[in-house]
Design a protein around this motif. Sequence first.
Motif, PDB file in Angstrom:
ATOM      1  N   PRO A 266       0.818  -1.214   0.000  1.00 43.63           N
ATOM      2  CA  PRO A 266       0.000   0.000   0.000  1.00 43.63           C
ATOM      3  C   PRO A 266       0.852   1.265   0.000  1.00 43.63           C
ATOM      4  CG  PRO A 266      -0.609  -1.490   1.803  1.00 43.63           C
ATOM      5  CD  PRO A 266       0.699  -1.964   1.253  1.00 43.63           C
ATOM      6  N   SER A 267       0.200   2.372  -0.285  1.00 45.07           N
ATOM      7  CA  SER A 267       0.834   3.679  -0.138  1.00 45.07           C
ATOM      8  C   SER A 267       1.008   3.999   1.340  1.00 45.07           C
ATOM      9  CB  SER A 267      -0.017   4.761  -0.796  1.00 45.07           C
ATOM     10  OG  SER A 267      -0.156   4.524  -2.178  1.00 45.07           O
ATOM     11  N   VAL A 268       1.932   4.929   1.636  1.00 38.39           N
ATOM     12  CA  VAL A 268       2.209   5.332   3.020  1.00 38.39           C
ATOM     13  C   VAL A 268       2.186   6.852   3.085  1.00 38.39           C
ATOM     14  CG1 VAL A 268       3.838   5.222   4.932  1.00 38.39           C
ATOM     15  CG2 VAL A 268       3.655   3.286   3.359  1.00 38.39           C
ATOM     16  N   ALA A 269       1.474   7.387   4.060  1.00 35.89           N
ATOM     17  CA  ALA A 269       1.412   8.831   4.249  1.00 35.89           C
ATOM     18  C   ALA A 269       2.775   9.368   4.666  1.00 35.89           C
ATOM     19  CB  ALA A 269       0.369   9.168   5.311  1.00 35.89           C
ATOM     20  N   PRO A 270       3.060  10.664   4.404  1.00 33.76           N
ATOM     21  CA  PRO A 270       4.384  11.218   4.706  1.00 33.76           C
ATOM     22  C   PRO A 270       4.838  11.024   6.146  1.00 33.76           C
ATOM     23  CG  PRO A 270       3.188  12.721   3.294  1.00 33.76           C
ATOM     24  CD  PRO A 270       2.222  11.630   3.661  1.00 33.76           C
ATOM     25  N   ALA A 271       3.919  11.107   7.120  1.00 33.39           N
ATOM     26  CA  ALA A 271       4.308  10.956   8.520  1.00 33.39           C
ATOM     27  C   ALA A 271       4.675   9.527   8.871  1.00 33.39           C
ATOM     28  CB  ALA A 271       3.178  11.435   9.433  1.00 33.39           C
ATOM     29  N   GLY A 272       4.235   8.567   8.052  1.00 30.24           N
ATOM     30  CA  GLY A 272       4.562   7.180   8.302  1.00 30.24           C
ATOM     31  C   GLY A 272       3.537   6.471   9.163  1.00 30.24           C
ATOM     32  N   ALA A 387       7.920  10.298  15.076  1.00 29.61           N
ATOM     33  CA  ALA A 387       8.906   9.603  15.898  1.00 29.61           C
ATOM     34  C   ALA A 387       8.510   8.166  16.172  1.00 29.61           C
ATOM     35  CB  ALA A 387       9.103  10.346  17.222  1.00 29.61           C
ATOM     36  N   SER A 388       7.225   7.845  16.053  1.00 29.21           N
ATOM     37  CA  SER A 388       6.754   6.488  16.331  1.00 29.21           C
ATOM     38  C   SER A 388       6.675   5.620  15.078  1.00 29.21           C
ATOM     39  CB  SER A 388       5.366   6.540  16.985  1.00 29.21           C
ATOM     40  OG  SER A 388       4.424   7.135  16.107  1.00 29.21           O
ATOM     41  N   ALA A 389       7.020   6.185  13.924  1.00 31.68           N
ATOM     42  CA  ALA A 389       6.868   5.453  12.667  1.00 31.68           C
ATOM     43  C   ALA A 389       7.952   4.396  12.506  1.00 31.68           C
ATOM     44  CB  ALA A 389       6.908   6.416  11.492  1.00 31.68           C
ATOM     45  N   ASN A 390       7.542   3.197  12.125  1.00 32.60           N
ATOM     46  CA  ASN A 390       8.469   2.154  11.707  1.00 32.60           C
ATOM     47  C   ASN A 390       8.510   2.026  10.186  1.00 32.60           C
ATOM     48  OD1 ASN A 390       9.091   1.272  14.403  1.00 32.60           O
ATOM     49  ND2 ASN A 390       7.075   0.304  14.450  1.00 32.60           N
ATOM     50  N   VAL A 391       7.613   2.765   9.524  1.00 33.44           N
ATOM     51  CA  VAL A 391       7.504   2.740   8.074  1.00 33.44           C
ATOM     52  C   VAL A 391       7.242   4.162   7.600  1.00 33.44           C
ATOM     53  CG1 VAL A 391       6.348   1.702   6.085  1.00 33.44           C
ATOM     54  CG2 VAL A 391       6.403   0.464   8.271  1.00 33.44           C
ATOM     55  N   ALA A 392       8.008   4.635   6.626  1.00 34.36           N
ATOM     56  CA  ALA A 392       7.780   5.987   6.106  1.00 34.36           C
ATOM     57  C   ALA A 392       8.338   6.103   4.702  1.00 34.36           C
ATOM     58  CB  ALA A 392       8.410   7.040   7.023  1.00 34.36           C
ATOM     59  N   PRO A 393       7.739   6.949   3.869  1.00 30.09           N
ATOM     60  CA  PRO A 393       8.200   7.116   2.483  1.00 30.09           C
ATOM     61  C   PRO A 393       9.197   8.247   2.351  1.00 30.09           C
ATOM     62  CG  PRO A 393       6.178   8.321   2.785  1.00 30.09           C
ATOM     63  CD  PRO A 393       6.497   7.707   4.126  1.00 30.09           C
ATOM     64  N   GLY A 394       9.878   8.294   1.202  1.00 28.57           N
ATOM     65  CA  GLY A 394      10.547   9.495   0.739  1.00 28.57           C
ATOM     66  C   GLY A 394      11.730   9.993   1.522  1.00 28.57           C
TER      67      GLY A 394
END
Length: 443
Positions: A266-272, A387-394
């Motif tokens: 899936p796509s991922v929002a910028p914040a992750g 800060a809590s993201a384990n997945v993020a784009p870009g």
Amino acid sequence: MRALLPRLLGLCLASTLAACGGGGGGSTPTAAPTSTLTPTPTSSPTVANFTTVTLDAGPAALNTGPDAYTAFNEPYVSVTICAPGSTTNCQTIDHIILDTGSVGLRIIKPVINASLMAALPTESDATGNPVGECYKYVNSYAFGSVRQADFSIAGENVANMPFQAIGDTGVFATAPSSCSSGGGTDIDTVQAFGANGIIGVGTTASDCGSTCQSGLASGAAYYDCPAAGCSAIIARTASAAAPFQQLPNPVAAFASDNNGTLIVLPSVAPAGVTTLTGTVYFGIGTQSNNALTATTILPTTTSGSSRGRGFVTATYNGKALTQSFLDTGSNDYYFIDATLPICTQTFLNVFYCPAAPTPLSPVLSGTNGTNGSGAFTLYNPAITTSASANVAPGLGVNPTLVTPPLPFANSFDFGIPFFFGKSVYTAIEGRQAGSTQGPYFAY
């Protein structure tokens, strides 16, 4: 923010610059695409040819002790190995990195149950000695025994498949000097590796092909391991069918659905996000759920190319980077651009930190001259990423700032973020995959 440190284990083999590969593009992240093509199926439609891909915080062993951290942008699957011929002495192992840029199954030895490990035979060479393998990355290396196991994932199986048990003991406890002499980290633990293991499903049928047949040291090298220890590099024949010597691409070794993979994320929002799930389908054009629907097909270099295997060209800022690659095993974009600002935070000082989201437009080209978009938006991890993201784009890393610097002057590494929101095909060299023969990436 420790998770934002670049985990480089899936980047590149020293021998060809990249033990990495993959692709990006497509649509419909939650379901397999359909197609108007009529491929010739090579498998029964009753075979379960897909499994879940999960990106999360990683195995619990990462987040323990003084060097605790959580995984970032690592795609994991679960695999099952059994003692050869057994249906009871088996273990399903989770958090195995799915890597379109390397080839072969590698598992951290302490993860394997002791009773199962004791029942896994060591592959032997012509002299009857056990065989070890060194797998070199640009800034690290993994050494261990070559063991045999019955392997399965989804409904696909390979009997007596060799795999590398990283960090094995006994005669394998000390890496040969020719393996460790390149420097870098010995990634023989779950925490050092970032996973319980890795399954390489890249563009070739075995992990080092003709190079290992010559017995010469390469990104992957096999060793004769008598009681005195492993030292001499030996030749190993490439085969994706039994009797095996080199580690095969597990997909190439399947009885069916054996010409490549389709990864849908899936796509991922910028914040992750904290967790992301998608699907990997085995085979291309072999069942109704893996038909080739890509609008862009980019043939890659082959194993005989002087440029190395699995490469495409990325044209960026007017320069043709002919050793570029698309790779689920790399957790960010890695490229050189002196015009982009670098983050000032100590723990982010290899990342690009643009003042605002910045569209970048590299153009990808296959070996046949076909072009495809490599466009993405570059984000500032200090501002945009939660800060809590384990997945993020870009997110982008300048490889010249990594310690030691990565030799990427002629490369652009499109890591796992390029795969978000896309359906990506990786076709194996010499195998007909849909309407086109591999190797290629398609999206």
